[in-house]
Scaffold this motif. Structure first.
Motif, PDB file in Angstrom:
ATOM      1  N   VAL A 143       0.828  -1.205   0.000  1.00  0.00           N
ATOM      2  CA  VAL A 143       0.000   0.000   0.000  1.00  0.00           C
ATOM      3  C   VAL A 143       0.863   1.256   0.000  1.00  0.00           C
ATOM      4  CG1 VAL A 143      -1.990  -1.097   1.076  1.00  0.00           C
ATOM      5  CG2 VAL A 143      -0.220  -0.076   2.529  1.00  0.00           C
ATOM      6  N   LEU A 144       2.083   1.158   0.513  1.00  0.00           N
ATOM      7  CA  LEU A 144       3.043   2.268   0.458  1.00  0.00           C
ATOM      8  C   LEU A 144       4.263   1.781  -0.313  1.00  0.00           C
ATOM      9  CD1 LEU A 144       2.915   3.651   4.122  1.00  0.00           C
ATOM     10  CD2 LEU A 144       1.479   4.268   2.166  1.00  0.00           C
ATOM     11  N   PRO A 145       4.271   1.942  -1.646  1.00  0.00           N
ATOM     12  CA  PRO A 145       5.390   1.441  -2.443  1.00  0.00           C
ATOM     13  C   PRO A 145       6.630   2.304  -2.277  1.00  0.00           C
ATOM     14  CG  PRO A 145       3.855   2.624  -3.841  1.00  0.00           C
ATOM     15  CD  PRO A 145       3.222   2.559  -2.476  1.00  0.00           C
ATOM     16  N   GLY A 146       7.778   1.687  -2.525  1.00  0.00           N
ATOM     17  CA  GLY A 146       9.031   2.402  -2.341  1.00  0.00           C
ATOM     18  C   GLY A 146       9.433   2.405  -0.870  1.00  0.00           C
ATOM     19  N   PHE A 147      10.536   3.054  -0.578  1.00  0.00           N
ATOM     20  CA  PHE A 147      11.139   3.064   0.752  1.00  0.00           C
ATOM     21  C   PHE A 147      10.165   3.605   1.805  1.00  0.00           C
ATOM     22  CE2 PHE A 147      13.979   6.163   3.244  1.00  0.00           C
ATOM     23  CZ  PHE A 147      14.077   5.325   4.331  1.00  0.00           C
ATOM     24  N   ASN A 148       9.444   2.687   2.465  1.00  0.00           N
ATOM     25  CA  ASN A 148       8.519   2.989   3.559  1.00  0.00           C
ATOM     26  C   ASN A 148       8.547   1.827   4.549  1.00  0.00           C
ATOM     27  OD1 ASN A 148       6.820   5.568   3.149  1.00  0.00           O
ATOM     28  ND2 ASN A 148       6.778   4.622   1.121  1.00  0.00           N
ATOM     29  N   PRO A 149       9.629   1.692   5.320  1.00  0.00           N
ATOM     30  CA  PRO A 149       9.783   0.510   6.178  1.00  0.00           C
ATOM     31  C   PRO A 149       9.278   0.717   7.600  1.00  0.00           C
ATOM     32  CG  PRO A 149      11.834   1.715   6.093  1.00  0.00           C
ATOM     33  CD  PRO A 149      10.835   2.516   5.285  1.00  0.00           C
ATOM     34  N   ASP A 150       9.223  -0.394   8.342  1.00  0.00           N
ATOM     35  CA  ASP A 150       8.971  -0.397   9.786  1.00  0.00           C
ATOM     36  C   ASP A 150       7.647   0.281  10.148  1.00  0.00           C
ATOM     37  OD1 ASP A 150      11.617  -1.424   9.897  1.00  0.00           O
ATOM     38  OD2 ASP A 150      12.417   0.607  10.044  1.00  0.00           O
ATOM     39  N   PRO A 151       6.535  -0.130   9.526  1.00  0.00           N
ATOM     40  CA  PRO A 151       5.291   0.613   9.733  1.00  0.00           C
ATOM     41  C   PRO A 151       4.764   0.510  11.158  1.00  0.00           C
ATOM     42  CG  PRO A 151       4.854  -1.446   8.574  1.00  0.00           C
ATOM     43  CD  PRO A 151       6.347  -1.290   8.638  1.00  0.00           C
ATOM     44  N   SER A 152       4.365   1.667  11.688  1.00  0.00           N
ATOM     45  CA  SER A 152       3.606   1.728  12.927  1.00  0.00           C
ATOM     46  C   SER A 152       2.176   2.094  12.551  1.00  0.00           C
ATOM     47  CB  SER A 152       4.194   2.770  13.877  1.00  0.00           C
ATOM     48  OG  SER A 152       3.394   2.891  15.036  1.00  0.00           O
ATOM     49  N   PHE A 153       1.234   1.234  12.899  1.00  0.00           N
ATOM     50  CA  PHE A 153      -0.147   1.272  12.438  1.00  0.00           C
ATOM     51  C   PHE A 153      -1.020   1.827  13.572  1.00  0.00           C
ATOM     52  CE2 PHE A 153      -3.261  -1.801  10.051  1.00  0.00           C
ATOM     53  CZ  PHE A 153      -3.822  -0.723   9.390  1.00  0.00           C
ATOM     54  N   CYS A 154      -1.794   2.877  13.285  1.00  0.00           N
ATOM     55  CA  CYS A 154      -2.553   3.558  14.324  1.00  0.00           C
ATOM     56  C   CYS A 154      -3.947   3.887  13.809  1.00  0.00           C
ATOM     57  CB  CYS A 154      -1.818   4.831  14.750  1.00  0.00           C
ATOM     58  SG  CYS A 154      -2.670   5.874  15.950  1.00  0.00           S
ATOM     59  N   ARG A 155      -4.972   3.605  14.616  1.00  0.00           N
ATOM     60  CA  ARG A 155      -6.345   3.979  14.266  1.00  0.00           C
ATOM     61  C   ARG A 155      -6.870   4.993  15.273  1.00  0.00           C
ATOM     62  NH1 ARG A 155     -11.704   2.702  15.540  1.00  0.00           N
ATOM     63  NH2 ARG A 155     -11.111   1.148  17.110  1.00  0.00           N
ATOM     64  N   VAL A 156      -7.488   6.063  14.758  1.00  0.00           N
ATOM     65  CA  VAL A 156      -8.151   7.057  15.594  1.00  0.00           C
ATOM     66  C   VAL A 156      -9.545   7.257  15.011  1.00  0.00           C
ATOM     67  CG1 VAL A 156      -8.063   9.379  16.564  1.00  0.00           C
ATOM     68  CG2 VAL A 156      -5.936   8.163  16.066  1.00  0.00           C
ATOM     69  N   GLY A 157     -10.541   6.619  15.613  1.00  0.00           N
ATOM     70  CA  GLY A 157     -11.884   6.661  15.056  1.00  0.00           C
ATOM     71  C   GLY A 157     -11.932   5.997  13.693  1.00  0.00           C
ATOM     72  N   ASP A 158     -12.350   6.743  12.694  1.00  0.00           N
ATOM     73  CA  ASP A 158     -12.420   6.216  11.329  1.00  0.00           C
ATOM     74  C   ASP A 158     -11.172   6.530  10.518  1.00  0.00           C
ATOM     75  OD1 ASP A 158     -14.976   5.195  11.749  1.00  0.00           O
ATOM     76  OD2 ASP A 158     -15.937   7.088  11.185  1.00  0.00           O
TER      77      ASP A 158
ATOM     78  N   TYR B  53      -2.143   7.190  19.836  1.00  0.00           N
ATOM     79  CA  TYR B  53      -3.062   8.278  20.204  1.00  0.00           C
ATOM     80  C   TYR B  53      -3.654   7.969  21.563  1.00  0.00           C
ATOM     81  CZ  TYR B  53      -6.753  11.787  19.889  1.00  0.00           C
ATOM     82  OH  TYR B  53      -7.573  12.869  20.134  1.00  0.00           O
ATOM     83  N   ALA B  54      -3.532   8.903  22.489  1.00  0.00           N
ATOM     84  CA  ALA B  54      -4.076   8.735  23.835  1.00  0.00           C
ATOM     85  C   ALA B  54      -4.137  10.095  24.507  1.00  0.00           C
ATOM     86  CB  ALA B  54      -3.219   7.780  24.666  1.00  0.00           C
ATOM     87  N   ASP B  55      -5.063  10.249  25.429  1.00  0.00           N
ATOM     88  CA  ASP B  55      -5.190  11.476  26.221  1.00  0.00           C
ATOM     89  C   ASP B  55      -5.410  12.700  25.337  1.00  0.00           C
ATOM     90  OD1 ASP B  55      -4.550   9.751  28.319  1.00  0.00           O
ATOM     91  OD2 ASP B  55      -2.417  10.230  28.170  1.00  0.00           O
ATOM     92  N   GLY B  56      -6.095  12.496  24.190  1.00  0.00           N
ATOM     93  CA  GLY B  56      -6.417  13.615  23.313  1.00  0.00           C
ATOM     94  C   GLY B  56      -5.272  14.130  22.479  1.00  0.00           C
ATOM     95  N   GLN B  57      -4.208  13.351  22.349  1.00  0.00           N
ATOM     96  CA  GLN B  57      -3.086  13.803  21.530  1.00  0.00           C
ATOM     97  C   GLN B  57      -2.362  12.618  20.902  1.00  0.00           C
ATOM     98  OE1 GLN B  57      -0.252  15.953  23.940  1.00  0.00           O
ATOM     99  NE2 GLN B  57       0.210  14.204  25.247  1.00  0.00           N
ATOM    100  N   PHE B  58      -1.583  12.931  19.869  1.00  0.00           N
ATOM    101  CA  PHE B  58      -0.737  11.930  19.223  1.00  0.00           C
ATOM    102  C   PHE B  58       0.618  11.887  19.931  1.00  0.00           C
ATOM    103  CE2 PHE B  58      -3.775  12.793  15.866  1.00  0.00           C
ATOM    104  CZ  PHE B  58      -3.983  11.536  15.312  1.00  0.00           C
ATOM    105  N   TRP B  59       1.152  10.669  20.006  1.00  0.00           N
ATOM    106  CA  TRP B  59       2.466  10.431  20.592  1.00  0.00           C
ATOM    107  C   TRP B  59       3.332   9.763  19.522  1.00  0.00           C
ATOM    108  CZ3 TRP B  59       3.049  11.107  26.137  1.00  0.00           C
ATOM    109  CH2 TRP B  59       1.857  11.415  26.791  1.00  0.00           C
ATOM    110  N   LEU B  60       4.509  10.292  19.296  1.00  0.00           N
ATOM    111  CA  LEU B  60       5.432   9.719  18.322  1.00  0.00           C
ATOM    112  C   LEU B  60       6.754   9.432  19.017  1.00  0.00           C
ATOM    113  CD1 LEU B  60       5.988   8.970  15.318  1.00  0.00           C
ATOM    114  CD2 LEU B  60       6.881  11.298  15.044  1.00  0.00           C
ATOM    115  N   VAL B  61       7.137   8.160  18.989  1.00  0.00           N
ATOM    116  CA  VAL B  61       8.398   7.717  19.587  1.00  0.00           C
ATOM    117  C   VAL B  61       9.349   7.357  18.451  1.00  0.00           C
ATOM    118  CG1 VAL B  61       9.432   6.119  21.237  1.00  0.00           C
ATOM    119  CG2 VAL B  61       7.029   6.768  21.480  1.00  0.00           C
TER     120      VAL B  61
END
Length: 539
Positions: A6-21, A78-86
């Protein structure tokens, strides 16, 4: 249907996140700037790039980072009304040490503003953040053991010394309490990429194993207690192509699970993972490590399985909503005339000070010649991912007036400092402005520069030059037009070496091929080159 990747080309190590829809996938960017790519979808079929949040010096400075270092394996939640990126900023690749520094940034919206980073630790890479149902937060990362022979492109399992867990106190911005090694992995080894989630009273741990090459896998374990002990999945791995060399999606591993909500307390389950598509007849993947999605089911034993059975990833899987078609691949033509901002598909290397490398003048993209092609500090190279096995890239070098062979500008098919081909306009004593080809074909460890064009081709002293690269699988042919029509320039070159596996092999580097515009001026004169347009044409 979801059509992979679904993400062609250099797009490795996916972190998958759902927020509502809304669905988001964050992927690694390594030495490319700005850091971390975030794509968005509402149907899991079509995805759009919505941001690269690490875009200023206070968040990320990659100058001096070696090839294939930089931003590894982010985790978006996503938690506490905000996005978290590590994320990790890896400062060393060769030798026994990694020097991997882990950080957290937050934002009220996926569009930002993203905070300055809070430093977490440096004990290992691939960090993630788990938000438990009681409100407590837990930080995970793999533990790196430098007391092994695991160096460069030869990873050894003992260096990957398990998955660490420690509580994160968001109020104080620091880790608290004891550190627990909760999982040592399976016999496949090289355990990394941890992600935790909770379901029906179980804590599920998803990890990557087997390295980034053809033995890669997604491994799952679970426990009734957060700190373990964790039992491994009855099949050990949920996704892997390691025993299916004929599968179109190879190198499958490093995954994360998302569960959908059907409004009735249930819903379908999907897993995003990385994969690679080697060129036919080779074990080389110029498109690098890409992102795919698999539909999963929960067995009566409360373990996760691929819906279509087995562990080998499928190219097509059912989407959550029927009738959604993937958008077709199409040419992308970019003019830099009256262009207000750099088009979103382009990135540059390492520096948070892009104004020293390039500017949009209103009439062109102006590159300022800095250090040599392959520099780890200031390299004027603006490029986009190779997403197709066969494509044509064209650019117009509208204005460039070198007066020494130390100045060059042109078009490049680029992976890193020892894997690239470039068609450049430069200067040759006694002739003047000329066309030349620079090639570094992965001759590891010597990394010698080659000049495949037997004799430089004289150009008019002034005037635009159109440059093109035709890539058909393993073959690259350069073309140029300086007013006499397109003509081939130089021999057919090996395009397959511009790949993860080119040069030193499958674990030696792990990003992906780019194609773009470059300029360098090793005299220190900062000679500029104006590019009027850039077209990427899939075949």
């Amino acid at each position: 249907m979801i059509r992979n990747p679904v993400l062609p080309g250099f797009n490795p190590d996916p972190s998958f996140c759902r927020v509502g829809d809304d669905f988001y996938i964050a992927t690694s960017t390594f030495e490319w700037y700005p850091g971390v790519q975030i794509h968005h979808s509402r149907d899991l079929v079509n995805w759009a790039l919505v941001g690269r949040p690490l875009n200023r010096r206070s968040q990320l400075d990659l100058r001096g980072n070696p090839d294939s270092c930089g931003v590894w394996a982010p985790c978006l939640s996503y938690a506490d009304g905000q996005f978290w990126l590590v994320y990790t900023d890896v400062k060393r690749f060769e030798g026994n040490f990694k020097d991997a520094h882990n950080y957290i940034v937050t934002a009220p919206s996926i569009d930002g503003p993203w905070s300055d980073p809070v430093y977490v630790n440096s004990s290992g890479f691939d960090p993630s953040l788990f938000h438990d149902s009681d409100g407590r937060k837990w930080f995970l990362n793999m533990l790196w053991n430098h007391r092994t022979g695991s160096i460069g492109g030869s990873p050894k399992a003992p260096a990957f010394d398990g998955i660490l867990l420690q509580e994160w106190d968001a109020a104080s911005g620091k880790l608290v309490g004891p550190v627990t090694n909760i999982y040592k992995g399976t016999s496949l080894g090289l355990v990394e990429g941890p992600h935790l989630f909770k379901r029906k009273g179980w804590y599920y741990l998803v990890t990557a194993e087997g390295g980034t090459g053809y033995g890669h896998a997604v491994t799952m374990a679970r426990s009734r207690e957060l700190h373990g002990p964790y039992e491994t999945h009855p099949h050990q791995h949920v996704v892997s192509s390691k025993d299916a060399p004929e599968a179109p999606l190879q190198r499958a591993g490093h995954g994360q699970v998302v569960e959908l909500d059907d409004g009735k307390g249930g819903g379908s389950t999907y897993l995003a993972h990385l994969c690679g598509r080697p060129l036919p007849g080779t074990l080389r993947s110029p498109r690098g490590r890409e992102t795919a999605i698999q539909k999963c089911i929960w067995g009566e034993d409360d373990w996760l399985y691929l819906e279509h059975g087995g562990m080998v990833p499928a190219v097509e899987v059912p989407a959550p909503v029927a009738g959604v078609e993937p958008e077709p691949r199409k040419p992308i033509r970019r003019s830099f005339v009256d262009c207000p901002a750099l088009p979103p598909e382009f990135q540059w290397l390492r520096t948070p000070e892009p104004d020293r490398l390039f500017q949009l003048t209103g009439g062109a993209l102006r590159l300022t010649g800095r250090e040599s092609v392959g520099s780890w500090f200031e390299q004027s190279l603006v490029a986009r991912r190779q997403e197709d096995a066969s494509f044509r890239a064209e650019t117009t070098l509208a204005s460039f007036a070198p007066d020494t062979y130390q100045q060059a500008a042109g078009l490049t098919h680029y992976y890193n400092r020892h894997k690239f081909h470039a068609l450049v306009v430069t200067w040759q004593d006694g002739i003047g402005r000329v066309l030349s080809i620079l090639s570094c074909p992965g001759d590891w460890p010597d990394n010698r520069l080659e000049f495949p064009l037997a004799e430089a081709i004289k150009l008019p002293d002034i005037g635009p030059v159109r440059l093109a690269a035709d890539v058909h699988g393993v073959a690259l042919q350069f073309f140029a037009d300086w007013g006499l029509g397109w003509r081939p320039i130089g021999p057919v070159l090996d395009a397959s070496v511009i790949s993860d596996e080119g040069g030193r092999g499958e674990h030696g580097s792990f990003t992906g091929a780019f194609v773009g515009m470059l300029a360098f001026d090793t005299s220190g004169g900062a000679r500029t080159a104006d590019f009027e347009r850039f077209d990427y044409l899939p075949k």
